[in-house]
Motif scaffolding. Structure first.
Motif, PDB file in Angstrom:
ATOM      1  N   ARG A   3     -10.210   0.535  -3.455  1.00 30.80           N
ATOM      2  CA  ARG A   3     -10.657   1.648  -2.620  1.00 30.80           C
ATOM      3  C   ARG A   3     -12.052   2.118  -3.012  1.00 30.80           C
ATOM      4  N   HIS A  63      -1.371   9.447  -5.166  1.00 26.28           N
ATOM      5  CA  HIS A  63      -0.764   9.625  -3.841  1.00 26.28           C
ATOM      6  C   HIS A  63      -1.013   8.429  -2.930  1.00 26.28           C
ATOM      7  N   ILE A  64      -1.928   7.530  -3.311  1.00 28.29           N
ATOM      8  CA  ILE A  64      -2.167   6.324  -2.515  1.00 28.29           C
ATOM      9  C   ILE A  64      -0.927   5.443  -2.449  1.00 28.29           C
ATOM     10  N   VAL A  84       1.992   6.294  -1.506  1.00 27.80           N
ATOM     11  CA  VAL A  84       2.798   6.612  -0.318  1.00 27.80           C
ATOM     12  C   VAL A  84       2.358   5.778   0.878  1.00 27.80           C
ATOM     13  N   GLU A  85       1.072   5.795   1.163  1.00 19.24           N
ATOM     14  CA  GLU A  85       0.562   5.022   2.303  1.00 19.24           C
ATOM     15  C   GLU A  85       0.725   3.522   2.063  1.00 19.24           C
ATOM     16  N   ASP A  86       0.494   3.094   0.828  1.00 22.95           N
ATOM     17  CA  ASP A  86       0.585   1.670   0.520  1.00 22.95           C
ATOM     18  C   ASP A  86       2.006   1.153   0.731  1.00 22.95           C
ATOM     19  N   ARG A 123       4.269   2.503   2.614  1.00 23.16           N
ATOM     20  CA  ARG A 123       4.574   2.551   4.047  1.00 23.16           C
ATOM     21  C   ARG A 123       4.109   1.251   4.712  1.00 23.16           C
ATOM     22  N   ASN A 124       2.891   0.836   4.406  1.00 23.37           N
ATOM     23  CA  ASN A 124       2.376  -0.408   4.977  1.00 23.37           C
ATOM     24  C   ASN A 124       3.229  -1.594   4.554  1.00 23.37           C
ATOM     25  N   THR A 167       6.646   9.459   6.005  1.00 24.89           N
ATOM     26  CA  THR A 167       5.995   9.698   4.723  1.00 24.89           C
ATOM     27  C   THR A 167       5.711  11.174   4.491  1.00 24.89           C
TER      28      THR A 167
END
Length: 259
Positions: free
Chosen positions: A114, A228-229, A231-233, A235-236, A249
């Motif tokens: 990132r 917190h990254i 959570v999105e990771d 999800r993907n 999420t």
């Protein structure tokens, strides 16, 4: 599909054997044979996260930090941990945590990517069998920058309300390390590998000023701030491997307010 089938896929890519020995990962509450149609993902199994998972009709709650690190003697509504377990069971939500196994396999690599780091390598390698895995990442930046410039980049990339800098903001740095979460224990290794700055969270006063005295600046983005990254990771990840699942999420919700 069942909870067990989802867990089998997760543990194929994030083996529990990668977790540190003190950690507590895996299915911590609920049933392996639970039919799962909806998953809720959060960083921590807080009261609000468990309540939101129930409100969304989740069958499986997935978090990074385990709700239970150590054994408990009883599960009642008389303490907050027991009450959370009761609420999970009452709502028939199976609960799975993936902590340091995710850290070793993915967390710091994702954070470094990132930030646009090229050629990053593990700060603390996991072992000879997986040279690209381990805790933290270290890299030589493509362009030298000041601590303040790097701090502002960290703040922007991870959506932070603020970032604390230990060291001279005008100091120019080229070699940087990152360890999402609580990273004060990584100071000796960062120094050994001649990093000029360590990006992490939970940096104490004494650890921060002592690191600076030894030539290592610190950028503290907070424990939640970088992690917190996850959570999105995840999800993907679930949407890629299980497109039939409904994945909800936790919104980014820093656990403090800066005034």
């Amino acid at each position: 599909m069942t909870c067990g089938e989802i867990i089998a896929q997760i543990e194929k890519d994030y083996p529990t054997s990668c977790a540190l020995e003190w950690d507590n990962v895996g299915l911590l509450a609920g049933r392996m044979d639970k039919e799962v149609k909806r998953v809720y993902i959060g960083l921590d199994a807080t009261d609000s996260v468990i309540r939101e998972a129930a409100d969304k009709g989740a069958d499986l709650l997935l978090t990074h930090h385990p709700l239970l690190f150590h054994g408990i003697n009883r599960v009642t509504d008389q303490d907050f941990l027991g009450n959370r377990v009761l609420n999970l069971i009452r709502s028939d939500i199976s609960y799975y945590a993936m902590h340091t196994n995710y850290d070793v396999v993915r967390m710091a690599q994702l954070a470094a990517a990132r930030l646009g780091w090229k050629g990053a390598r593990p700060l603390e390698p996991a072992g000879d069998e997986a040279e690209d895995q381990g805790l933290g990442q270290i890299a030589d930046l493509e362009q030298e920058m000041t601590l303040e410039e790097l701090g502002r980049q960290v703040k922007e990339v991870f959506g932070l309300p603020d970032a604390r800098i230990f060291g001279d903001p005008g100091k120019r740095v080229k070699r940087a390390a990152i360890l999402p979460g609580s990273g004060k224990s990584a100071i000796p290794e960062a120094l050994r590998q001649q990093a000029q700055v360590l990006i992490t969270g939970d940096m104490g006063h004494h650890e921060g000023i002592d690191a600076v005295a030894q030539g290592l600046a610190v950028i503290d983005g907070g424990h939640y701030g970088i992690e917190h990254i996850f959570v999105e990771d995840m999800r993907n990840y679930l949407e890629e491997h299980f497109p039939e699942l409904k994945v909800e999420t936790e919104p980014v919700r820093h656990p403090f307010v800066t005034v």
